[in-house]
Structures are given as structure tokens and as C-alpha cells.
Design a protein around this motif. Structure first.
Motif, short mmCIF file in Angstrom:
data_model
loop_
_atom_site.label_atom_id
_atom_site.label_comp_id
_atom_site.label_asym_id
_atom_site.label_seq_id
_atom_site.Cartn_x
_atom_site.Cartn_y
_atom_site.Cartn_z
N VAL A 1 11.68 -31.66 -2.81
CA VAL A 1 12.77 -31.86 -3.75
C VAL A 1 13.04 -30.55 -4.47
N LEU A 2 14.29 -30.35 -4.80
CA LEU A 2 14.69 -29.18 -5.58
C LEU A 2 15.05 -29.66 -6.98
N ILE A 3 14.35 -29.13 -7.97
CA ILE A 3 14.58 -29.54 -9.36
C ILE A 3 15.38 -28.45 -10.05
N GLU A 4 16.58 -28.80 -10.49
CA GLU A 4 17.43 -27.86 -11.22
C GLU A 4 17.17 -28.01 -12.71
N THR A 5 16.99 -26.88 -13.39
CA THR A 5 16.69 -26.90 -14.82
C THR A 5 17.86 -26.32 -15.62
N GLU A 6 17.79 -26.48 -16.93
CA GLU A 6 18.87 -26.00 -17.78
C GLU A 6 18.90 -24.49 -17.89
N ASP A 7 17.71 -23.87 -17.85
CA ASP A 7 17.65 -22.42 -18.00
C ASP A 7 16.34 -21.91 -17.42
N ALA A 8 16.14 -20.59 -17.48
CA ALA A 8 14.95 -19.97 -16.90
C ALA A 8 13.69 -20.40 -17.63
N GLU A 9 13.77 -20.56 -18.94
CA GLU A 9 12.58 -20.96 -19.70
C GLU A 9 12.11 -22.35 -19.30
N GLN A 10 13.05 -23.28 -19.12
CA GLN A 10 12.66 -24.62 -18.71
C GLN A 10 12.06 -24.61 -17.30
N ALA A 11 12.58 -23.77 -16.43
CA ALA A 11 12.02 -23.66 -15.08
C ALA A 11 10.58 -23.18 -15.13
N GLN A 12 10.28 -22.21 -16.00
CA GLN A 12 8.92 -21.71 -16.13
C GLN A 12 8.00 -22.78 -16.71
N ARG A 13 8.49 -23.52 -17.70
CA ARG A 13 7.67 -24.58 -18.30
C ARG A 13 7.40 -25.70 -17.30
N LEU A 14 8.41 -26.04 -16.49
CA LEU A 14 8.22 -27.08 -15.48
C LEU A 14 7.22 -26.62 -14.43
N VAL B 1 17.04 -33.75 -10.07
CA VAL B 1 16.15 -33.72 -8.92
C VAL B 1 16.96 -34.03 -7.67
N LEU B 2 16.96 -33.12 -6.71
CA LEU B 2 17.74 -33.25 -5.49
C LEU B 2 16.80 -33.30 -4.28
N ARG B 3 17.09 -34.19 -3.34
CA ARG B 3 16.31 -34.22 -2.10
C ARG B 3 16.55 -32.94 -1.32
N CYS B 4 15.50 -32.44 -0.72
CA CYS B 4 15.58 -31.21 0.09
C CYS B 4 14.80 -31.45 1.38
N GLY B 5 15.48 -32.02 2.36
CA GLY B 5 14.79 -32.39 3.59
C GLY B 5 13.95 -33.64 3.39
N SER B 6 12.97 -33.84 4.27
CA SER B 6 12.17 -35.06 4.24
C SER B 6 10.88 -34.92 3.46
N ASP B 7 10.55 -33.69 3.01
CA ASP B 7 9.27 -33.50 2.34
C ASP B 7 9.34 -32.53 1.17
#
Length: 244
Positions: free
Chosen positions: A11-24, A3-9
Motif C-alpha cells: 500500500v502507498l500511504i500519502e501524508t499531508e507533509d514531509a514531517e508526517q511522512a517521517q513520523r509515520l 491509503v492506496l492499494r499498490c499491487g497485491s502486496d
């Protein structure tokens, strides 16, 4: 996940793969967290906007870590958008050559797939669909076209998609559809939102196609029968996410 901060409002969440991004993305959509607003899924990330008056990025990071990520239901079990396609694309023969299949076998494999919208990008309404047969994974064109017509159905690497409006593009064009997928007067303006299940149905008949101005017109006729899948060496590509 990271989880990375992205400005003041946000967050950018990096996932392991495309499937995890869809599930998240599905988990955040179905179980809204306090203060969370707009969600923007991508190939391997989810951008989460939040209200700083209701939460902060550290509490949000902890809540995301505790969020259960359930497996996505099979695309064939979900309500499905059916996209009628005339397989008249200028790259159909080239895709057949690259994959060792006949053009009819390429069509049969493309229409056999159960697809799901992973994310939207490149242009308003352009949906990246996962679920493509591995045998159909081919790279983007070496030289993108300066003009791809509205309704062009295409593939590149692990994705398939439909160009919702006339635009430049570098994906391999298999055919055209007359189904409107982008309407700025509708709410939402696109039929293909993240998580939507999609099937392609081969049809015969006249329409705008690649000989028309923008792929307009009405497809006619019934579904085309599936051909027997052939054998041959497949081909994987290096195109896809982020470009079309």
C-alpha cells in the motif's frame, strides 16, 4: 492520510507533509504491524510492503489509522553522524549571492544545522536531509552537471545531501567530504538511513575536492570557526525531492 492499494502486496500511504511522512515511517518501524515487511519512505509518502498471507490492505489501512504518530525527537538529541566538509564547492559564491550572505556566513549556517535523513532516492545511498536553514533554500541549477564527484555536499530547496557516488546532478555544490557513505560490502551499505541524525563540520586541508577525480583523499585540520550570520533577503527554490 490516504491509503492506496499498490499491487497485491503493498500500500502507498500519502501524508499531508514531509514531517508526517517521517513520523509515520518511524511509527511503522518502531511498532511493526502484523504482516508488514519493507518500508520505503519518500518526501510525502510511505510505501508499505506486506505478506498477503498474514494481512490484507483493508486491515492494514485500519491499523495505520489507529497508529499513534509521536513527534520525532530533536535531531540534536539523537546519535549523530558527523560529516567533515571542505567548503570548496563551485556554487558556494552563487549561493551566497542568491541569499544575500557572504560565503563564510553560508558555511556557518550550513554547519549550524541539525539534520535528519527523511528518505533516500535518486541514486543508491543518496539521502535527503531535512533541517536546512530557510535562508539557504535555493533552487536547483538551471543546467544540471553531467558529472558531480563522489562526496560532493549540496543543497536544493528544503534539502541538503551528499552525493555518495560520481553521478550527474543539479544541486548547488557547497563542498566535499571524504567520509565514505556508500559501501556495497557493508550491511547496510549506507550510513545515512531514514531517521539518522547528521551534522556537517567544516574542516581545512587538502583532499580530492573538486580538483580531484572523485573527491577522495583525507581531510586534515580542525573545524572552521563559525562566522557571524549576516542580514539580507533570503531566497526559496523549487528544486529538491526526487532529483539531485
Amino acid at each position: 492520510m490516504r491509503v492506496l492499494r499498490c499491487g497485491s502486496d503493498a500500500v502507498l500511504i500519502e501524508t499531508e507533509d514531509a514531517e508526517q511522512a517521517q513520523r509515520l515511517h518511524a511509527a511503522l518501524r518502531d511498532t511493526p504491524l502484523t504482516g508488514v515487511g519493507e518500508l520505503v519512505p519518500a518526501a510525502r509518502t510511505v510505501l508499505v510492503h506486506y505478506d498477503p498471507a498474514a494481512t490484507d490492505w483493508q486491515r492494514l489501512r485500519a491499523a495505520v489509522a489507529a497508529l499513534p504518530l509521536r513527534p520525532a525527537p530533536p535531531a540534536e538529541a539523537a546519535e549523530t553522524v558527523l560529516v567533515p566538509v571542505r567548503y570548496d564547492g563551485p556554487d558556494l559564491a552563487e549561493v551566497a549571492r542568491r541569499t544575500g550572505l557572504t560565503p563564510d556566513q553560508v558555511v556557518a549556517r550550513h554547519t549550524a544545522g541539525h539534520y535528519r535523513v527523511a528518505f533516500c532516492g535518486f541514486a543508491p545511498g543518496f539521502a535527503y536531509l531535512t533541517g536546512l536553514d530557510p535562508r539557504l533554500r535555493v533552487p536547483r541549477r538551471a543546467e544540471p552537471r553531467t558529472r558531480v564527484p563522489t562526496g560532493a555536499v549540496a543543497i536544493a530547496d528544503e534539502y541538503t545531501g551528499v552525493y555518495p557516488r560520481t553521478s550527474p546532478g543539479g544541486w548547488q555544490l557547497l563542498g566535499t567530504t571524504d567520509l565514505p557513505l556508500w559501501d556495497t560490502t557493508a550491511d547496510p551499505p549506507t550510513r545515512l538511513r531514514p531517521g539518522t541524525a547528521v551534522r556537517f563540520v567544516a574542516v581545512d586541508g587538502e583532499g580530492g575536492g573538486f580538483g580531484g577525480e572523485d573527491g577522495g583523499g583525507e581531510a586534515k585540520g580542525g573545524a572552521r570557526g563559525e562566522e557571524e550570520s549576516g542580514r539580507g533577503e533570503g531566497s526559496t527554490g523549487d528544486g529538491g525531492g526526487g532529483r539531485a
